[in-house]
Scaffold this motif. Structure first.
Motif, mmCIF file in Angstrom:
data_model
loop_
_atom_site.group_PDB
_atom_site.id
_atom_site.type_symbol
_atom_site.label_atom_id
_atom_site.label_comp_id
_atom_site.label_asym_id
_atom_site.label_seq_id
_atom_site.Cartn_x
_atom_site.Cartn_y
_atom_site.Cartn_z
ATOM 1 N N VAL A 98 0.877 -1.171 0.000
ATOM 2 C CA VAL A 98 0.000 0.000 0.000
ATOM 3 C C VAL A 98 0.912 1.219 0.000
ATOM 4 N N GLY A 99 0.606 2.188 -0.849
ATOM 5 C CA GLY A 99 1.420 3.382 -0.918
ATOM 6 C C GLY A 99 2.435 3.344 -2.047
ATOM 7 N N ASP A 100 3.567 4.031 -1.856
ATOM 8 C CA ASP A 100 4.510 4.207 -2.960
ATOM 9 C C ASP A 100 5.893 3.635 -2.708
ATOM 10 N N SER A 101 6.082 2.852 -1.641
ATOM 11 C CA SER A 101 7.295 2.045 -1.569
ATOM 12 C C SER A 101 7.145 0.918 -2.588
ATOM 13 N N ARG A 102 8.245 0.478 -3.154
ATOM 14 C CA ARG A 102 8.152 -0.332 -4.376
ATOM 15 C C ARG A 102 9.043 -1.567 -4.321
ATOM 16 N N ALA A 103 8.592 -2.620 -5.006
ATOM 17 C CA ALA A 103 9.373 -3.840 -5.186
ATOM 18 C C ALA A 103 9.666 -4.018 -6.667
ATOM 19 N N VAL A 104 10.930 -4.297 -6.990
ATOM 20 C CA VAL A 104 11.372 -4.494 -8.369
ATOM 21 C C VAL A 104 12.243 -5.743 -8.425
ATOM 22 N N ILE A 105 11.990 -6.589 -9.398
ATOM 23 C CA ILE A 105 12.801 -7.786 -9.595
ATOM 24 C C ILE A 105 13.630 -7.620 -10.863
ATOM 25 N N CYS A 106 14.825 -8.161 -10.844
ATOM 26 C CA CYS A 106 15.689 -8.144 -12.023
ATOM 27 C C CYS A 106 15.840 -9.557 -12.556
ATOM 28 N N LYS A 107 15.468 -9.745 -13.804
ATOM 29 C CA LYS A 107 15.654 -11.027 -14.481
ATOM 30 C C LYS A 107 16.393 -10.789 -15.787
ATOM 31 N N LYS A 108 17.543 -11.422 -15.921
ATOM 32 C CA LYS A 108 18.385 -11.250 -17.108
ATOM 33 C C LYS A 108 18.670 -9.780 -17.396
ATOM 34 N N GLY A 109 18.882 -9.022 -16.332
ATOM 35 C CA GLY A 109 19.237 -7.619 -16.484
ATOM 36 C C GLY A 109 18.085 -6.666 -16.719
ATOM 37 N N VAL A 110 16.861 -7.191 -16.776
ATOM 38 C CA VAL A 110 15.683 -6.368 -17.066
ATOM 39 C C VAL A 110 14.857 -6.176 -15.798
ATOM 40 N N LYS A 173 7.489 -16.183 -9.761
ATOM 41 C CA LYS A 173 8.314 -17.389 -9.653
ATOM 42 C C LYS A 173 9.785 -16.988 -9.617
ATOM 43 N N ILE A 174 10.523 -17.564 -8.688
ATOM 44 C CA ILE A 174 11.971 -17.372 -8.630
ATOM 45 C C ILE A 174 12.612 -18.488 -9.444
ATOM 46 N N ASP A 175 13.160 -18.139 -10.606
ATOM 47 C CA ASP A 175 13.699 -19.153 -11.507
ATOM 48 C C ASP A 175 15.158 -18.850 -11.831
ATOM 49 N N ASP A 176 15.697 -19.568 -12.797
ATOM 50 C CA ASP A 176 17.113 -19.412 -13.137
ATOM 51 C C ASP A 176 17.437 -18.032 -13.687
ATOM 52 N N ASP A 177 16.436 -17.325 -14.203
ATOM 53 C CA ASP A 177 16.658 -15.987 -14.753
ATOM 54 C C ASP A 177 16.707 -14.903 -13.681
ATOM 55 N N THR A 178 16.244 -15.238 -12.472
ATOM 56 C CA THR A 178 16.177 -14.253 -11.395
ATOM 57 C C THR A 178 17.572 -13.921 -10.887
ATOM 58 N N GLU A 179 17.877 -12.625 -10.809
ATOM 59 C CA GLU A 179 19.182 -12.178 -10.304
ATOM 60 C C GLU A 179 19.074 -11.550 -8.919
ATOM 61 N N PHE A 180 18.167 -10.585 -8.756
ATOM 62 C CA PHE A 180 18.010 -9.961 -7.451
ATOM 63 C C PHE A 180 16.683 -9.225 -7.389
ATOM 64 N N ILE A 181 16.305 -8.854 -6.167
ATOM 65 C CA ILE A 181 15.071 -8.111 -5.912
ATOM 66 C C ILE A 181 15.428 -6.884 -5.071
ATOM 67 N N ILE A 182 14.798 -5.772 -5.397
ATOM 68 C CA ILE A 182 14.963 -4.527 -4.637
ATOM 69 C C ILE A 182 13.629 -4.158 -3.987
ATOM 70 N N LEU A 183 13.654 -3.871 -2.703
ATOM 71 C CA LEU A 183 12.547 -3.186 -2.037
ATOM 72 C C LEU A 183 13.086 -1.831 -1.603
ATOM 73 N N ALA A 184 12.361 -0.768 -1.868
ATOM 74 C CA ALA A 184 12.853 0.548 -1.475
ATOM 75 C C ALA A 184 11.709 1.520 -1.258
ATOM 76 N N SER A 185 11.947 2.483 -0.377
ATOM 77 C CA SER A 185 10.982 3.556 -0.161
ATOM 78 C C SER A 185 11.055 4.548 -1.314
ATOM 79 N N ASP A 186 10.112 5.475 -1.339
ATOM 80 C CA ASP A 186 10.010 6.368 -2.495
ATOM 81 C C ASP A 186 11.170 7.341 -2.614
ATOM 82 N N GLY A 187 12.001 7.434 -1.574
ATOM 83 C CA GLY A 187 13.187 8.256 -1.685
ATOM 84 C C GLY A 187 14.117 7.809 -2.793
ATOM 85 N N VAL A 188 14.079 6.516 -3.136
ATOM 86 C CA VAL A 188 14.833 6.002 -4.279
ATOM 87 C C VAL A 188 14.093 6.283 -5.572
#
Length: 247
Positions: A98-110, A173-188
């Motif tokens: 809820v709100g504007d803190s965000r989750a982003v996943i990186c798969k194969k650099g995307v 799904k966390i698969d072989d393409d998954t590299e990392f996940i970022i959780l961050a507040s809106d300051g980022v």
């Protein structure tokens, strides 16, 4: 600084859970601190968490928000955004926010955004249908009833008639393409796009160093808000993660 971060691994029966969250408070520390102590506990208490995690998380968010409102005398008039991520056996990730803190996943650099930014302009009709309004003054962001810059949050008792605490929930799904996940507040996110954040740390193999670099980059880009982030990096070929936190 009213951001609170949470990261913990725990075993429940035969399952390993990774529990991660960013809580970005406003007007007080009490609500994000309460969420840090109770939200995951409430989620895992839901009897259908293992069979219907999305339904369980939605219910736990509602129950937690009701408790915060009921305890407003003790917790104050403030509120908090939240983004939570639950990693189940290093195979499935369940994200809610809820709100504007965000989750982003990186798969194969995307970069792929897993959460939804709940901005007042996007939910203006819903807010107006509840009897509220959205205003935007020159040089400022849109605000609910001229006050809050997000359309959904925990707490905020004085605005609750016009403000939702219903989370958006997604599963990945966390698969072989998954590299990392970022959780961050809106300051980022106010100074960096999803892909810019991913590109900033894609060659950093230490999770804490990655979180620190992302935070420092947001400061260098003149972010004017509180900044907190969690980075968890998948270790190739192993069912494990490296986790870094930085505020």
């Amino acid at each position: 600084m009213e951001d609170y971060v949470f990261a913990e691994f725990k075993n429940v029966d035969d399952n390993e859970l990774g529990l991660f969250a960013i809580f970005d408070g406003h007007l007080s520390h009490e609500v994000p601190d309460y969420l840090r102590s109770h939200l995951f506990e409430n989620i895992l208490k839901e009897p259908d968490f293992w069979t219907e995690p999305e339904k369980a998380i939605r219910r736990a968010y509602r129950v937690t928000d009701k408790t915060i409102l009921d305890k407003a005398v003790d917790l104050g008039k403030g509120g908090s955004t939240a983004v939570t991520a639950i990693l189940i056996n290093c195979k499935k990730l369940v994200v809610a926010n809820v709100g504007d803190s965000r989750a982003v996943i990186c798969k194969k650099g995307v970069a792929k955004q897993l959460s939804v930014d709940h901005e007042p302009r996007k939910e203006q009709k819903l807010i107006e249908d509840r009897g509220g309004f959205v205003s935007k003054f020159p040089g400022d962001v849109a605000r609910v009833d001229g006050q809050l810059a997000v359309a959904r949050a925990f707490g905020d008792k004085s605005l609750k008639d016009h403000l939702s605490s219903e989370p958006d929930v997604s599963m990945e799904k966390i698969d072989d393409d998954t590299e990392f996940i970022i959780l961050a507040s809106d300051g980022v996110w106010m100074v960096m796009s999803n892909q810019e954040a991913v590109d900033c740390i894609k060659n950093v193999m230490d999770a804490r160093a990655a979180a620190k670099k992302l935070t420092e980059e947001a400061v260098a880009k003149k972010s004017s808000d509180d900044i907190s982030c969690i980075v968890f990096i998948k270790i190739t070929l192993l069912p494990a993660l490296l986790v870094g936190l930085f505020s």
